[in-house]
Write an enzyme that holds these catalytic residues in place. Structure first.
Site, short mmCIF file in Angstrom:
data_model
loop_
_atom_site.label_atom_id
_atom_site.label_comp_id
_atom_site.label_asym_id
_atom_site.label_seq_id
_atom_site.Cartn_x
_atom_site.Cartn_y
_atom_site.Cartn_z
N GLU A 1 0.72 -1.25 -0.21
CA GLU A 1 0.02 0.13 -0.09
C GLU A 1 1.03 1.18 -0.11
O GLU A 1 1.74 1.33 0.59
CB GLU A 1 -1.03 -0.10 1.40
N LYS B 1 -9.72 2.51 -2.38
CA LYS B 1 -9.86 1.62 -1.14
C LYS B 1 -11.15 2.02 -0.30
O LYS B 1 -11.49 3.24 -0.42
CB LYS B 1 -8.90 2.33 -0.11
N CYS C 1 -5.63 -2.84 2.16
CA CYS C 1 -5.62 -2.55 3.85
C CYS C 1 -6.63 -2.91 4.72
O CYS C 1 -6.93 -4.00 4.91
CB CYS C 1 -4.86 -1.39 3.96
#
Length: 414
Positions: A144, A219, A256
């Site tokens: 990330e 994300k 994540c």
């Protein structure tokens, strides 16, 4: 200067130097600690319990070309490689794809010029990408926000300068390598959306093996816990749960914090993913007990492979910051513990990369295993999606009432 022996334990001259920060008593990972301290028979049994079996056998290590191992030795990065097999079928050929994950620390202090920091990281990871290319990796994923320190703990807006367009400098850098090595590359970056008010997103750019941009994913879930002050910079993504059909298979990217949300994993599976990557930046005190569990559970529950990537090292920032928890201010996020690994739909998984060194882990995976596990466990067939959908639909209403049945005698006096 610390070196690593064959058991993955760091040692100094005559054993007098302290173990590297982030190691487990000098060992690079739990797996290597156990390997060095258990008898072979006991270690095999411990590995069976911790890593599972693939097609009723221990996971097989695979050899890599001399060019790859030479790069690992020259640049001192951890290198591991394994094979996930599937049962032989009569009507389908094996669908073996070689996949790589790269973890790395930043390359220069965070006080350096931003352009120098970014260039140093690119220079640092190029040998790892070259090693993946020399090994014939078909799909590779980086960590990330790989182009920068994970500065979102600071709440300082100057770090926004690292944001770039989807077709910016880092993408162009990787497009050349993707084309050179005939490799699909997943590149998680800090994106600046030029066409929509220069808004910033946490984005994964999927680059095809011909060097083209296949698409992006932003994300979905943004943390608001501890030093993870990411919503100071970007908000939840707006791209849904796309699955990218590449030359080598169908892939998704669960960035994540999305790994903590089971429905996020589910959505990529419903859209047909065969491999889902989880590029991350997470620290030991907060999440390490969860790390070997969540991705493996997702692989099992959704009948696909998962590649988990985490950065390594401790990143120290120029200005101290607080966490809103009453504790003293500090200048670092904590130790990013690496430990990148693969999980398979049959509940097997690889050992993890080092907790403190850069690394490349490679896996051959037969994608036929995804359907074989679906047939075996029938999770899709036995799921009750209409029931879940009904509950979620009701839950979203302001007048929702939980389905709780109260014991009428709960408050009755004896």
């Amino acid at each position: 200067m610390a070196t690593s022996n064959g058991s993955g334990v760091a040692q100094g001259e005559e054993g007098k130097t302290p173990p590297p920060a982030g190691s487990i008593g000098g060992y690079e990972s739990l797996h290597r600690l156990l390997e060095a301290n258990l008898s072979p028979d006991l270690f095999q049994e411990a590995s069976r319990l911790l890593l599972g079996l693939n097609c009723a056998r221990p996971l097989e290590a695979i050899s890599l070309p001399d060019a790859t191992t030479t790069l690992a030795e020259t640049h001192s990065f951890d290198l591991q490689a394994f094979r996930f097999s599937a049962d032989k079928e009569f009507l389908r050929q094996s669908r073996v794809v070689r996949v790589g994950l790269i973890q790395n620390s930043i390359a220069v202090p965070t006080t350096c010029h931003f352009a120098d920091q970014k260039k140093a990281i690119m220079d640092k990871i190029k040998p790892l990408i070259d090693a993946a290319g020399a090994s014939g990796v078909n799909i590779m994923c980086l960590q990330e926000a790989w182009t920068m320190p994970f500065a979102f703990c600071t709440r300082e807006k100057r770090w926004c300068e690292f944001a770039e367009p989807v077709d910016g400098e880092s993408t162009q850098f990787l497009q050349e390598l993707a084309q050179k090595y005939n490799m699909v590359i997943v590149s998680p970056i800090l994106e600046r959306d030029i066409n929509h008010g220069e808004t910033i997103w946490n984005t994964a750019v999927v680059i095809g093996n011909n060097g083209n941009i296949i698409g992006i994913h932003r994300k979905n879930h943004i943390p608001r816990v501890g030093d993870f002050n990411e919503s100071t910079y970007y908000m939840e993504g707006n791209t849904g749960h796309p699955v990218f059909e590449t030359a080598y298979g169908k892939i998704g990217v669960n960035i994540c914090y999305g790994r903590h949300h089971p429905l996020n994993w589910l959505a990529f599976g419903l859209n047909g993913a065969e491999i889902v990557f989880n590029p991350s930046a997470t620290v030991g005190e907060l999440s390490e007990p969860m790390w070997p569990i969540e991705a493996r559970n997702a692989a099992i529950a959704n009948s696909y492979f998962v590649g988990s990537i985490n950065r390594v090292g401790t990143e120290v920032f120029p200005n101290p910051f607080t966490s809103g928890d009453g504790k003293p201010q500090h200048a670092d996020f904590g130790h990013f513990y690496g430990s990148s690994h693969f999980s398979a739909p049959d509940a097997s998984c690889t050992p993890s990369l080092s907790r403190y060194r850069d690394g490349l882990i490679i896996s051959d995976m037969d994608l036929n295993l995804c359907r074989q596990i679906k047939d075996k466990w029938a999770f899709r067939m036995t799921a009750r999606y209409e029931m879940y959908a009904s509950l979620l639909s009701e839950y979203l209403k302001p007048d929702f009432k939980p389905q709780v049945i109260v014991d009428p005698l709960i408050n009755k006096k004896a």
